[in-house]
Design an enzyme around this catalytic site. Sequence first.
Site, mmCIF file in Angstrom:
data_model
loop_
_atom_site.group_PDB
_atom_site.id
_atom_site.type_symbol
_atom_site.label_atom_id
_atom_site.label_comp_id
_atom_site.label_asym_id
_atom_site.label_seq_id
_atom_site.Cartn_x
_atom_site.Cartn_y
_atom_site.Cartn_z
ATOM 1 N N LYS A 1 3.910 6.846 -22.236
ATOM 2 C CA LYS A 1 3.893 5.799 -23.263
ATOM 3 C C LYS A 1 4.008 6.489 -24.609
ATOM 4 C CE LYS A 1 0.999 1.834 -23.137
ATOM 5 N NZ LYS A 1 -0.309 1.230 -23.223
ATOM 6 N N VAL B 1 7.895 2.731 -22.772
ATOM 7 C CA VAL B 1 7.219 3.454 -21.683
ATOM 8 C C VAL B 1 8.325 4.015 -20.792
ATOM 9 C CG1 VAL B 1 5.561 3.289 -19.799
ATOM 10 C CG2 VAL B 1 5.311 1.802 -21.787
ATOM 11 N N GLN C 1 3.403 -2.655 -26.900
ATOM 12 C CA GLN C 1 3.139 -2.879 -28.323
ATOM 13 C C GLN C 1 3.291 -1.611 -29.152
ATOM 14 O OE1 GLN C 1 -0.798 -3.308 -29.686
ATOM 15 N NE2 GLN C 1 -1.760 -2.748 -27.744
ATOM 16 N N PHE C 2 3.108 -0.439 -28.521
ATOM 17 C CA PHE C 2 3.198 0.802 -29.288
ATOM 18 C C PHE C 2 4.603 1.398 -29.278
ATOM 19 C CE2 PHE C 2 -1.394 1.022 -28.073
ATOM 20 C CZ PHE C 2 -1.877 0.930 -29.354
ATOM 21 N N ASP D 1 -8.834 -8.189 -22.043
ATOM 22 C CA ASP D 1 -7.475 -8.691 -21.815
ATOM 23 C C ASP D 1 -7.105 -8.563 -20.348
ATOM 24 O OD1 ASP D 1 -5.055 -9.815 -22.392
ATOM 25 O OD2 ASP D 1 -4.198 -8.031 -23.337
ATOM 26 N N GLY E 1 9.551 0.113 -19.467
ATOM 27 C CA GLY E 1 9.207 -1.123 -20.170
ATOM 28 C C GLY E 1 8.979 -0.842 -21.635
HETATM 29 P P1 ADP Z 1 1.465 -2.290 -24.027
HETATM 30 O O1 ADP Z 1 0.188 -2.540 -23.350
HETATM 31 O O2 ADP Z 1 1.345 -1.263 -25.084
HETATM 32 O O3 ADP Z 1 2.111 -3.538 -24.492
HETATM 33 P P2 ADP Z 1 2.251 -1.535 -21.469
HETATM 34 O O4 ADP Z 1 1.278 -0.487 -21.170
HETATM 35 O O5 ADP Z 1 1.971 -2.882 -20.890
HETATM 36 O O6 ADP Z 1 2.454 -1.658 -22.986
HETATM 37 O O7 ADP Z 1 3.658 -1.115 -20.949
HETATM 38 C C1 ADP Z 1 4.800 -1.963 -20.959
HETATM 39 C C2 ADP Z 1 5.431 -2.025 -19.579
HETATM 40 O O8 ADP Z 1 5.716 -0.721 -19.089
HETATM 41 C C3 ADP Z 1 4.499 -2.645 -18.547
HETATM 42 O O9 ADP Z 1 4.644 -4.027 -18.469
HETATM 43 C C4 ADP Z 1 4.963 -1.996 -17.243
HETATM 44 O O10 ADP Z 1 6.020 -2.701 -16.659
HETATM 45 C C5 ADP Z 1 5.457 -0.635 -17.695
HETATM 46 N N1 ADP Z 1 4.433 0.384 -17.458
HETATM 47 C C6 ADP Z 1 3.457 0.758 -18.303
HETATM 48 N N2 ADP Z 1 2.685 1.723 -17.762
HETATM 49 C C7 ADP Z 1 3.201 1.971 -16.536
HETATM 50 C C8 ADP Z 1 2.843 2.871 -15.455
HETATM 51 N N3 ADP Z 1 1.796 3.682 -15.577
HETATM 52 N N4 ADP Z 1 3.570 2.856 -14.343
HETATM 53 C C9 ADP Z 1 4.622 2.019 -14.230
HETATM 54 N N5 ADP Z 1 4.997 1.160 -15.189
HETATM 55 C C10 ADP Z 1 4.329 1.121 -16.324
#
Ligand code: ADP
Length: 836
Positions: free
Chosen positions: A589, A558, A554-555, A691, A551
Amino acid sequence: MAVTIRAQVNPEICRYPLGMTGGQIQDEDITASSQWSESTAARFGRLDFDTGDGDGAWCPDIMSEPDGFTEYLQVDLRSLHFITLVGTQGRHADGMGNEFAQRYRIKYSRDGSSWVGWHDRTGKQVIEGNRNTYDAVLKDLEPPIIARFVRFMPVTDPSMIVCMRVELYGCEWLDGLVSYNIPDGHQMIYRGLEIFFNDSVYDGATAQRLTKGLGQLTDGTWGLDDFLHSHVPGVWPGYDYVGWSNKTFPKGYVEMIFDFDHIRNFTSMKVHCSNMFSRGVRQFRQATCYFRSESEWESDPVSFRPAAEPPSQSARFVTMPLGDRTARSIKCRFHFSDQWMLFSEVAFQSGSAVYNTSLGPNKDGRSKKTLLGDDPTHKVDDSNTRILIGCLVAIIAILSAIIVTILWRQVWQKMLEKASRRWLDDELTARLAVQTQAFYFLNSSLSSEDGSTSTYERIYPPRADYQEPSRLIRKLPEFAECTEHIESGASCRAAISSDVAPHYAEADIISLQESSDNSSITAVSINLFAGSDSTLREFPREKLTFKEKLGEGQFGEVHLCEAVGMQDILDDDLSVEGGGESPFLVAVKMLREDANKNARNDFLKEIRIMSRLRDPNIVSLLAVCVDTDPLCMITEYMENGDLNQFLCSLRQKADREEGNDEVSYMKLLGMAVQIASGMKYLSSLNFVHRDLATRNCLVGKNDTIKIADFGMSRNLYRGDYFRIQGRAVLPIRWMSWESILLGKFTMASDVWAFGVTLWEILTLCEEQPYSQLSDEQVIENTGEFFRNQGKQVCLPKPQRCPERIYNDLMLSCWRRNANERPSFQEIHTQLTESMA
Ligand code: ADP
């Protein structure tokens, strides 16, 4: 001349509030190492002061010191004080507050440059503090301290939020003594018993002689007749006295030097001595004192011999006249008259400063002040007329303050009423800043269409039918009127496409100030692992093999990666998704390469927060790669992605296969229980997530749910919340009314968000919360919560949701009064019980 009355400062009486609550301590004398925001600045750290114009307490910026434990609230008393008691309180803020310091330490200084950590008589530094946000907890300082500056230092996990309000109690230190210099006391063996006459609470340097400090000779506790016993329970024999054997003093005397805050005119000195001559202890035979105002000792000393050998063995104050000599330092030689000489207290009287043990320092509860370096002719004036005038002035001041407050409140209430109505009528724009008044809805003329420099951005298109708030209920019968619990029979409308109504209220945020420089970032990354409690490890980047993109956040992206050797570095007790499997899969990430300094700092801060959270329902941070760019955080891989998508796919599957029982109510409730459990853990740490939503929960094997995304929580209270470049998002549909209107984020606003999350779960994320409402209507509804005239609406009962869960739990999460919302502990219990 032997005096047996109490002429010394008396710690039992010297317990007057020194002016944090009463206001005698000025705002500018209350400072702090850091603050979350202007509204939690040091000046709000006054005990028993509630919100005022701030957020109800001093709260340090927990992120400014990587290792925690070093943030402090400092009070400058402007002159030396004898401090016997301290009081602390948390941040209550009319029920909005949720932060307090369970433990803290005290540091103090007499000159503002050298600082001493206070410890009790057993050496313990940490003081047990508060258990809730409102009760003031008082702690006796045993031993008391003599200081001008005092620092309160919350002891906390650095990622947790603490807030404090404090008060100091004591009286002015009229002696003006800032340090004494003596040989440390000796050890006596009496009938096989070891007796220690050392100065056990001396707070200066302890080399051959004790220098630059104060200790037992000024702690206000004088020894009993029998030096083997003490007032203080549980201490060793000889504790109260500092004593010397004549064997180590060939000249027959002990020399002591006393230094004062400024030049004083000395009347007398009092020395409290033991006189147990049956054990070889006697009061001194003779004392000779030298005086120094500048650099040289004056040649003409004052000598004194106590009149007659006292017949009794009782301990006593011996008063030595000092002949009104002027000095800043006094050097006295006390001559032995027996084998041992034991002192428990030394006090000086100078000018006309005399301790008045029955009246206390001053009528207003605060001691009079002598500024360091001030005029030495300090007077204590107890004239009745002055006291009377003082009282009258105080009464007039209090009455005027009450009248002003009442008037001010009325004006303020009217203004709020007007303002909230104006928001609804105007074309709205939002200025995003998370401070006390986090939201200002301003006329769109302020917004800049190109978004280049303005901090304002239009987020709501003006609409003609957007005038009459109460039409909400008429227009939207399927919503529940919160106050009456009207239940909706109608099924939810089809979701408005997210293209039409964005998932969050969005606003372009311009990077306000690129203030932090590279050096601060380096400091964060260097210190990232300095804390001994940190379990985080650097993972060799080359051992990560990219599998697929999971995915985009914001940073940055992933990724799903294989991590060779990860298993070996993890603690056995860590319950990790995918643990024990080979290959070991992790989610990585990454911070995007073009990230600015603030984003980079925020990324590191999120790492620090996550590294300290350990719970089966919180996503675990396993390791990091921060030695080189791009920065990475490695978390456990949750193979079923985020809960929002997961629920959507469950729903679609159920739609396809009619009668599919995969989406049983129990299964959904099980998910809610896990989220409640994770939130219960966070609330036990006093941690506000800010959040919570299904999109920020991840799903692992066997429907394990873990809370993720601490991107919002890191910035609690921070005014610079939206400094990162790019699109900042505000989850207004999950936010409590007070978070939206007042910028208050507490455990109770997390509970509100939990109610919305539960609603999402039970509707299988079929539609966005309040999907029929535009963003401006959601905020309009928030205004109705604020006005509380029964016009606010709540989300309707989901079809799958039993009446009881809706009425008793879900609606209670959206109660207007934050205090009346349940705690996560209660939510967890209620949900668990309803599963049984
Ligand atoms: P941010 O919070 O920085 O916007 P996220 O942590 O939500 O980013 O990560 C973006 C996407 O990546 C999530 O919606 C999810 O689908 C996927 N993702 C993030 N962390 C994990 C994880 N530990 N395992 C599986 N999928 C993940």
